[in-house]
Write an enzyme that holds these catalytic residues in place. Structure first.
Site, short mmCIF file in Angstrom:
data_model
loop_
_atom_site.label_atom_id
_atom_site.label_comp_id
_atom_site.label_asym_id
_atom_site.label_seq_id
_atom_site.Cartn_x
_atom_site.Cartn_y
_atom_site.Cartn_z
N LYS A 304 0.86 -1.19 0.00
CA LYS A 304 0.00 0.00 0.00
C LYS A 304 0.90 1.24 0.00
CE LYS A 304 -3.93 2.12 2.34
NZ LYS A 304 -3.41 3.48 2.22
N LYS A 491 -7.32 -3.99 2.54
CA LYS A 491 -6.05 -3.41 3.00
C LYS A 491 -5.75 -3.90 4.41
CE LYS A 491 -8.53 0.88 4.05
NZ LYS A 491 -8.69 2.30 3.73
#
Length: 939
Positions: A304, A491
């Site tokens: 990320k 995520k």
């Protein structure tokens, strides 16, 4: 070319009037409220009817060309930029009407921002207080009464758009006034109000924008979603009977759309892996390719990145760059291969056969001197510097060591073919075949294939070691959902010591007006769909955000005392708001908090709440259905409840010792070793509260006093001959009764000082918790408030400030201080900003001592080792002098942390310290709130 290109606008029977739009739409929508529902069941039903009637009338009497009118109806989606904010507009009106500085109108307008909070406390018109267009139009109306204007003009929609186009081009205030003054002089007051609304680009339809589109044409919301262009949407969709196909309602090169978003992790790694590796039926060709690559039971893991989500469009030799918020950054990154901070390096990035393509990715800033990706905040400056560099031959920008770097992780379109409905592994395969990476300019974001929870654990260790944002786990067969959150993109981020988990998205359900507005937020229960009150937030809002919330919720608030909320919609605990709002009419806030209160309490209906919280942002991209639910919150809380419940149990035990001293059994007989306190009676009310975390309980203080000859009592005898000393360091209900009787409240530190000196030390302000005799005690200190005989450390600084207050202010100060302490969901007292937080400072020099002093002054603790700290702070001076040495130290620390990570029940349980710059400490103190460390990461 797109089917939306070169669409001719339809013709109208007549030119629509601006007055018609104001009277039949704007005023009607604004006037719909509970007091005039008529035969309608709800306010929403009435607004629906207003929109239906307006569009029906428009089609019958005006025609099918509604786009010019839509530019006024959707001012926030129109592409004109007036560069006029509310304060600017208010001051332009002051100039236009020569409003004298001594008048009330001047104070309202010229000091629009500054005067609001003060004025709000004294007005009953609080609903309209933030509505500048409404208040400004009233002021203009009053000015007209004194200087009547006879000239009136009925503007057509085309004339109004022409005036606004001119205003869009005007840059100087005199040019803007020259355009606006004739308009304001010739329009009616309602027309002025909505014109000002349009200039400020405030949404007029608010929650009914999609409904307006759907009434015009059933496919309009979907088409606008993939092109975000009012002109193309309304000009193309004229006949309601003509429907669009699936290929039309997908992404097209150069047309902006909101990218797909991911979900946050709400389960353990085992459950995540099970969901991500589950195979679903596919087309036969995809199934063969899936089997040939041996992808069954596997998933993708990607880092990320800390950048700006960006979608790249290429059509021939032309480029477009759109952000997640649809802002066009093509001027910055480049519109062709000849010029641009990024595109001029991409001539070899795509094969010649690729004519049109749409790529989704992350735009980051790459520092070529340090070979690292820089934090998000440096991206725009890097792009600007890179763009400017190409225009100059001098080296004034050579110190800029970074430039834009686009990391691609998805492809959505190629040569006219839509790929959003194809599985992700197929899209990744196409990416690998057609992208020619340009090192540190345009590359594919590495994707790691995993199959077990251990793979996720290894990835998380690497994330911690490299101080990265986290990872995104993706289902190999997932499709791409435009503008939505995909449950198959999740995520996973490491959790830090001063975060209880992901920031929460909460729905506003109540409001408590005050000097600072407090918004009560709730969580939805999945079982009964009821929103339960959860917390109250007052910090973190900018004036613009206050304005936006009040604008969106305008006329939607209901006074609690006038009407109770329906139990099937809202449920409040003991704490009730002054006003409540239906969740469907409300807004979503992203809330960051320092901790969860796991105690069972009734203040809020959920049963627990958050501490030291503030609003990070208003989530306009989310609906109430996207918010955190009670079940999701319970999963988050469960990871912390063991430690917190243990802590609460200890606190509860102490609370019994502190507050229930009357019922407490006397301690066992103590051997007297000294007669130091033999002439005194002692009432011990509380523990000794030490800053270093060591606590001496009330029972231990009692034993200490008896050991030195003192007599313990629970009451003060009026006829007694012995002096009574009341010892406390907490404001308890009993304290006030002693204080009112004129009895001095003494801190436990006086006992220790007497024992250390083996003598009774005179009482000084340093030792006094509260007294009516402060004037006497103040004579025992110098002009600076320091003791003549007692050494006072930095730890006592705030206490001294308390004691230096005039006698008449002591009680008021203590009451306000305690209100601050109890209002954990609102402003936290500055002196306790870093309470119970440990910091480790990486380097050693004189600047470190100053930084340490600041941290300790606000309740924090600086420790020598990084183990057990919440924040690892890199001192700015050290960073500037020897970055290599500092960076090596930070890398060694984070590597040590990553190697010691622990996983329990298939999920990371180790809380990780944040590595931040010195600016983090500075800005936390400045804003009096523990800010998000992500904004101050050290790289």
């Amino acid at each position: 070319m797109s089917f939306l290109d070169n669409v001719e606008p339809p013709t109208n029977l007549q030119e629509p009037q601006y007055k018609f739009v104001v009277d039949e739409l704007f005023t009607q929508l604004d006037g719909a409220n509970r007091a005039n529902l008529g035969h309608f069941r709800t306010v929403s039903d009435k607004k629906v009817s207003v929109i239906q009637t307006f569009i029906k009338t428009f089609r019958i009497h005006i025609g099918d060309n509604i786009f010019p009118t839509a530019r006024l109806v959707f001012p926030d989606k129109d592409r004109r930029l007036y560069y006029i904010r509310d304060v600017t507009l208010a001051r332009l009106i002051v100039k236009m009407y020569s409003i004298p500085p001594e008048s009330e109108d001047y104070k309202v307008l010229y000091h629009w921002k500054h005067g609001f909070q003060k004025e709000k406390r004294f007005t009953v018109d609080s609903n309209n207080l933030r509505d500048l267009p409404l208040r400004a139009s009233r002021i203009i109306a009053n000015r007209r009464e004194s200087t009547p204007i006879t000239t009136r003009h009925s503007y057509t929609v085309a004339e109004m758009n022409s005036k606004l186009d001119s205003l869009n081009d005007a840059k100087k205030s005199q040019e803007q006034i020259a355009i606006l003054k004739p308009l304001l002089d010739s329009l009616s007051i309602p027309e002025i109000r909505w014109l000002l609304h349009i200039i400020l680009k405030k949404s007029i339809l608010v929650r009914f924008e999609n409904y307006f589109l759907s009434v015009w044409h059933p496919d309009a919301p979907a088409l606008f979603k993939v092109c975000n262009n009012l002109q193309k949407t309304f000009n193309y969709l004229v006949n309601q009977e003509t429907r669009l196909n699936k290929n039309d309602l997908t992404v097209h090169p150069t047309l902006p759309f909101r990218p797909q978003l991911s979900f946050k992790l709400t389960k353990n790694y085992d459950k995540l892996i099970k969901d991500m590796s589950m195979t679903v039926p596919m087309d036969v060709n995809f199934q063969k390719m899936f089997a040939a690559k041996d992808l069954a039971g596997k998933f993708y893991m990607e880092e990320k990145m800390d950048g700006d989500r960006m979608v790249l469009h290429k059509q021939g030799k032309h480029f477009k760059f759109y952000s997640r918020r649809l802002k066009d950054y093509s001027f910055l990154y480049g519109e062709n291969l000849e010029i641009g901070s990024l595109t001029k390096y991409l001539s070899n990035a795509f094969p010649s056969k690729v004519d049109s393509i749409i790529l989704d990715g992350e735009m980051v800033a790459w520092d070529f001197k340090r070979n690292v990706v820089l934090p998000f905040g440096t991206l725009k400056s890097s792009a600007i510097q890179e763009s400017v560099r190409q225009y100059t031959t001098i080296d004034q920008y050579e110190q800029q060591s970074s430039y834009p770097f686009f990391l691609v992780f998805d492809i959505l379109h190629i040569n006219g073919t839509n790929l959003t409905n194809h599985p992700l592994f197929f899209r990744k395969d196409i990416l690998q075949k057609i992208i020619n990476p340009i090192p540190h300019r345009l590359e594919l974001l590495p994707s790691i294939i995993g199959s077990t929870a251990e793979d996720v654990q290894r990835a998380m260790r690497e994330v911690v070691s490299s101080r990265s944002e986290g990872i995104v786990v993706k289902h190999l067969q997932s499709k791409y959902f435009i503008g939505e959150r995909n449950p198959h993109w999740v995520k996973v981020k490491p959790e830090y010591l001063e975060k209880f988990g992901e920031n929460l998205d909460l729905t506003v359900i109540g409001k408590v007006p005050g000097v600072k507005i407090s918004y009560m937020c709730g969580l939805k229960n999945d079982d009964d769909q009821v929103f339960y009150s959860f917390c109250t937030v007052a910090n973190g809002f900018t004036e613009d955000e206050y304005d936006k919330i009040e604008r969106i919720t305008h006329n939607k608030w209901i006074a609690y005392k006038d009407q109770l909320p329906p139990s099937k919609v809202l449920n409040f605990g003991v704490k009730k708001p002054m006003h409540w709002i239906h969740p469907r009419d409300s807004v979503v806030l992203e809330i960051k908090a320092r901790s969860i209160d796991c105690t069972v309490e009734k203040t809020y209906a959920v049963g627990t709440t958050l501490h030291n919280l503030y609003c990070r942002s208003i989530r306009e991209d989310k609906s109430i259905h996207d918010c955190t639910t009670i079940s999701e919150y319970k999963q988050i809380k469960a990871k912390y409840s063991k430690d917190l419940e243990k802590s609460h149990s200890a606190n509860k035990k102490r609370r019994v010792l502190q507050d229930s001293f009357v019922q407490e059994q006397q301690p066992k007989r103590v051997k007297v070793e000294s007669d130091l306190f033999s002439g005194f009676d002692f009432v011990i009310l509380s523990d000794n509260l030490s800053r270093n975390g060591d606590r001496i309980t009330r029972e231990e203080l009692i034993i200490l006093v008896k050991k030195y000859g003192g007599n313990i009592t629970n009451t003060v005898h009026k006829l007694g001959t012995r002096q009574t000393i009341v010892v406390t360091e907490r404001e308890l209900p009993t304290c006030k009764s002693y204080f009112d009787k004129g009895i001095d409240l003494v801190r436990p530190s006086w006992l220790f000082e007497c024992i250390n000196r083996v003598a009774i030390v005179p009482l000084e302000p340093y030792f006094i918790f509260g007294s009516k005799n402060m004037a006497v005690f103040k004579n025992r200190q110098d002009e600076f408030g320091d003791s003549y005989v007692i050494h006072q450390t930095v730890e006592s600084w705030d206490r001294n400030r308390f004691q230096r207050l005039p006698e008449t202010e002591v009680d008021i100060y203590r009451r306000e201080f305690l209100e601050d302490v109890s209002a954990t969901e609102e402003s936290f007292p500055r002196r306790f900003l870093f309470h119970d937080i440990k910091f480790h400072i990486v380097t050693e020099n004189y600047m470190v001592e100053l930084l340490q002093d600041r941290i300790e002054r606000f309740g924090g603790e600086v420790i020598a080792a990084h183990a057990g700290c919440s924040f690892i702070v890199v001192c700015g001076d050290s960073e500037n002098r020897d970055r290599t040495e500092v960076l090596n130290k930070v890398k060694a620390i984070t590597k040590d942390i990553s190697e010691k990570l622990q996983f329990e029940d298939a999920i990371l349980t180790t809380k990780i310290p944040s590595v931040v710059t010195e600016a983090f400490v500075k800005h936390c103190i400045k804003r009096n709130v523990l800010l998000d460390s992500d904004d101050y990461k050290y790289i």
